[in-house]
Design a protein around this motif. Structure first.
Motif, PDB file in Angstrom:
ATOM      1  N   PHE A  36      12.449   0.295  17.524  1.00 37.23           N
ATOM      2  CA  PHE A  36      11.993  -0.220  16.300  1.00 37.23           C
ATOM      3  C   PHE A  36      12.322   0.776  15.080  1.00 37.23           C
ATOM      4  O   PHE A  36      12.400   1.957  15.131  1.00 37.23           O
ATOM      5  N   MET A  37      12.249   0.384  13.825  1.00 38.63           N
ATOM      6  CA  MET A  37      12.606   1.016  12.742  1.00 38.63           C
ATOM      7  C   MET A  37      11.537   0.704  11.634  1.00 38.63           C
ATOM      8  O   MET A  37      11.570  -0.448  11.471  1.00 38.63           O
ATOM      9  N   PHE A  38      11.044   1.615  10.968  1.00 41.06           N
ATOM     10  CA  PHE A  38      10.219   1.183   9.676  1.00 41.06           C
ATOM     11  C   PHE A  38      10.316   2.280   8.610  1.00 41.06           C
ATOM     12  O   PHE A  38      10.734   3.519   8.779  1.00 41.06           O
ATOM     13  N   ALA A  39       9.924   1.825   7.390  1.00 38.98           N
ATOM     14  CA  ALA A  39       9.850   2.697   6.076  1.00 38.98           C
ATOM     15  C   ALA A  39       8.802   3.405   6.234  1.00 38.98           C
ATOM     16  O   ALA A  39       7.706   3.077   5.993  1.00 38.98           O
ATOM     17  N   SER A  40       9.019   4.844   6.238  1.00 37.62           N
ATOM     18  CA  SER A  40       7.599   5.871   6.450  1.00 37.62           C
ATOM     19  C   SER A  40       7.687   6.444   5.222  1.00 37.62           C
ATOM     20  O   SER A  40       6.394   7.259   5.151  1.00 37.62           O
ATOM     21  N   GLU A  41       8.488   6.377   4.326  1.00 36.10           N
ATOM     22  CA  GLU A  41       8.089   6.788   2.745  1.00 36.10           C
ATOM     23  C   GLU A  41       6.802   6.533   2.469  1.00 36.10           C
ATOM     24  O   GLU A  41       6.500   5.375   2.257  1.00 36.10           O
ATOM     25  N   SER A  42       6.065   7.530   1.868  1.00 32.60           N
ATOM     26  CA  SER A  42       4.668   7.236   1.092  1.00 32.60           C
ATOM     27  C   SER A  42       5.054   6.797  -0.391  1.00 32.60           C
ATOM     28  O   SER A  42       5.447   7.769  -1.264  1.00 32.60           O
ATOM     29  N   PHE A  43       5.058   5.595  -0.531  1.00 34.61           N
ATOM     30  CA  PHE A  43       5.540   5.043  -2.058  1.00 34.61           C
ATOM     31  C   PHE A  43       4.804   3.741  -2.253  1.00 34.61           C
ATOM     32  O   PHE A  43       5.658   2.938  -1.307  1.00 34.61           O
ATOM     33  N   LEU A  44       4.080   3.293  -3.149  1.00 36.85           N
ATOM     34  CA  LEU A  44       3.759   2.240  -3.222  1.00 36.85           C
ATOM     35  C   LEU A  44       4.603   1.161  -4.282  1.00 36.85           C
ATOM     36  O   LEU A  44       4.315  -0.079  -4.480  1.00 36.85           O
ATOM     37  N   GLY A  45       5.580   1.734  -4.714  1.00 39.51           N
ATOM     38  CA  GLY A  45       6.813   0.867  -5.567  1.00 39.51           C
ATOM     39  C   GLY A  45       7.670  -0.081  -4.488  1.00 39.51           C
ATOM     40  O   GLY A  45       7.689   0.582  -3.572  1.00 39.51           O
ATOM     41  N   VAL A  46       8.053  -1.252  -4.938  1.00 40.88           N
ATOM     42  CA  VAL A  46       8.953  -1.953  -4.025  1.00 40.88           C
ATOM     43  C   VAL A  46      10.281  -1.803  -4.426  1.00 40.88           C
ATOM     44  O   VAL A  46      11.050  -1.986  -5.208  1.00 40.88           O
ATOM     45  N   ARG A  47      10.792  -1.085  -3.153  1.00 46.30           N
ATOM     46  CA  ARG A  47      12.335  -0.573  -3.435  1.00 46.30           C
ATOM     47  C   ARG A  47      12.784  -0.027  -1.895  1.00 46.30           C
ATOM     48  O   ARG A  47      12.029   0.105  -1.158  1.00 46.30           O
ATOM     49  N   ARG A  48      13.978   0.319  -1.768  1.00 45.31           N
ATOM     50  CA  ARG A  48      14.561   0.755  -0.809  1.00 45.31           C
ATOM     51  C   ARG A  48      13.888   2.197  -0.274  1.00 45.31           C
ATOM     52  O   ARG A  48      13.712   2.956  -1.300  1.00 45.31           O
ATOM     53  N   ALA A  49      13.485   2.210   0.906  1.00 46.50           N
ATOM     54  CA  ALA A  49      12.724   3.498   1.223  1.00 46.50           C
ATOM     55  C   ALA A  49      13.772   4.657   1.076  1.00 46.50           C
ATOM     56  O   ALA A  49      14.748   4.475   1.593  1.00 46.50           O
ATOM     57  N   LYS A  50      13.200   5.693   0.910  1.00 47.76           N
ATOM     58  CA  LYS A  50      14.174   7.142   0.935  1.00 47.76           C
ATOM     59  C   LYS A  50      13.868   7.690   2.541  1.00 47.76           C
ATOM     60  O   LYS A  50      14.567   8.776   2.633  1.00 47.76           O
ATOM     61  N   GLU A  51      12.722   7.445   3.069  1.00 45.77           N
ATOM     62  CA  GLU A  51      12.549   7.899   4.354  1.00 45.77           C
ATOM     63  C   GLU A  51      12.261   6.781   5.267  1.00 45.77           C
ATOM     64  O   GLU A  51      11.476   5.951   5.214  1.00 45.77           O
TER      65      GLU A  51
END
Ligand SMILES: *Cc1c(COP(=O)(O)O)cnc(C)c1O
Length: 376
Positions: free
Chosen positions: A158-173
């Protein structure tokens, strides 16, 4: 068939060797592990290790490792917890009677994982890293692969967006993991046809949605329908298309086939709402090679029910990695209640199940080269 050596254990070993095996002080004691494998609680017990990789927008995938199974560190602001950017796969490690370990068509799972990730604007993982990571976990935890027939080690990448960011966009982490859970036969007391609730109010997906992607959100969306079915005494739910509520799509986690009395098979076409199952694809190939026509088309629910009642359709079954082939014995909704084949297991359904399992367990010739050996 061409016999590529990509499927031999040396090649897979090389892919797996890209993952550094870190020390593990937390391995289960032999007796404990044997006990857990003997009576597997599917999806509740996990093996000693997990694969882990990290992706950043700057560096791409890095840090391939096999680490002790354990809780992930995650920031409460991680976008997956808010916007559900997560995709997964499911496949099994089989132990053949000579002790060797095998995967069934992991390249197909790897490609689907890429398609799922792309749909959710997550980065893609190479086919080599996918197969290497799954094989590396199975190799590190080979003692967790049961020896008993029909018992497997279920692998969950499995894969998930772990970046801490509340904007809705592609994750950087982004993180990628593979965990593994010993599992027993889906039907411990013999194959029994299941009853199906036909859900036409709450849908798992719709046109242009994420139906073809194996993403967590599809499953949370299907739960309401699943429970409506359970309240009506059904074991599984089958969804119809959200746009017209007319066509049969699939179950919450399995594709559907109907066997007609002249021997041809029909299955809903991949219209974007349906998950392209590896089992579905394999069954189409096997049935065609056995001389059965397989028609992929939009199937009207009304036609299906009429054809079952008239005897034009003799068998209906569902299929997926977990249960392989599951006969369907009944379709129910607020408007109808229809039995299939007097709730008996159909002959061709049983044959397909045996044949496919035979290939997976190394007992039927693998003329398609579907099996990948991951260790001797
Ligand atoms: C995983 C899944 C299937 C079955 O796919 P397989 O590759 O055969 O295991 C079918 N439908 C849905 C919705 C799924 O998530």
């Amino acid at each position: 068939m061409t016999n590529t050596n990509h499927h031999d254990s040396e090649y897979v070993k090389e892919l797996a060797s890209k993952f550094t095996v870190l020390p593990n002080e937390n391995r289960a004691a032999d007796a404990k592990r044997e006990q857990l494998i003997d009576k597997p609680a599917f999806g509740q017990i996990f093996s000693d290790s997990m694969a882990h990789m990290t992706w950043t927008a700057g560096e791409g995938w890095s840090d391939r490792r096999i680490e002790p199974y354990g809780p992930l560190k995650m920031d409460p602001g991680a976008s997956v917890l808010h916007y559900a950017q997560t995709v997964f796969e499911g496949l099994k490690t089989y132990r053949h009677s000579d002790g060797s370990l095998w995967l069934f068509r992991p390249d197909a799972n790897a490609e689907r994982f890429q398609n799922s990730a792309t749909r959710l604007e997550l980065p893609t993982l190479s086919v080599d890293d996918f197969i290497g990571s799954v094989a590396a976990v199975a190799r590190a935890d080979h003692q967790w692969v049961p020896t008993r027939h029909d018992y497997t080690l279920y692998m969950r990448p499995f894969m998930f967006a772990s970046e801490s960011f509340l904007g809705v966009r592609r994750a950087k982490e982004v993180e990628y993991c593979v965990i593994a859970s010993p599992s027993g036969p889906y039907f411990p007391n013999g194959v029994k046809p299941v009853s199906i609730w036909v859900e036409d109010t709450y849908f798992r997906t719709g046109p242009g949605g994420t139906g073809f992607a194996k993403c967590g959100g599809n499953y949370s969306a299907s739960l309401v329908g699943e429970y409506r079915g359970i309240e009506q005494g059904c074991e599984q739910v089958c969804f119809v298309d959200a746009a017209t509520k007319t066509y049969l799509e699939e179950l919450g986690g399995m594709n559907v086939f109907a066997v007609h009395k002249d021997g041809h098979l029909e299955t809903p076409s991949l219209n974007g709402n349906i998950l392209p199952g590896v089992t579905r694809r394999s069954i189409i190939q096997i049935a065609q090679d056995e001389g059965h026509d397989v028609v992929e088309k939009m199937i009207k629910l009304d036609d299906l029910l009429e054809d079952i009642k008239s005897g034009e359709i003799t068998e209906v079954f569902a299929c997926g990695t977990a249960a392989i082939v599951t006969p369907i014995g009944r379709f129910k909704s607020e408007k109808f209640d229809v039995e299939v084949n007097n709730q008996a297991v159909g002959e061709y359904t049983a044959h397909l199940r045996e044949h496919l399992m035979g290939i997976q367990w190394g007992e039927v010739e693998d003329k398609y080269n579907w099996m990948w050996k991951i260790s001797d």
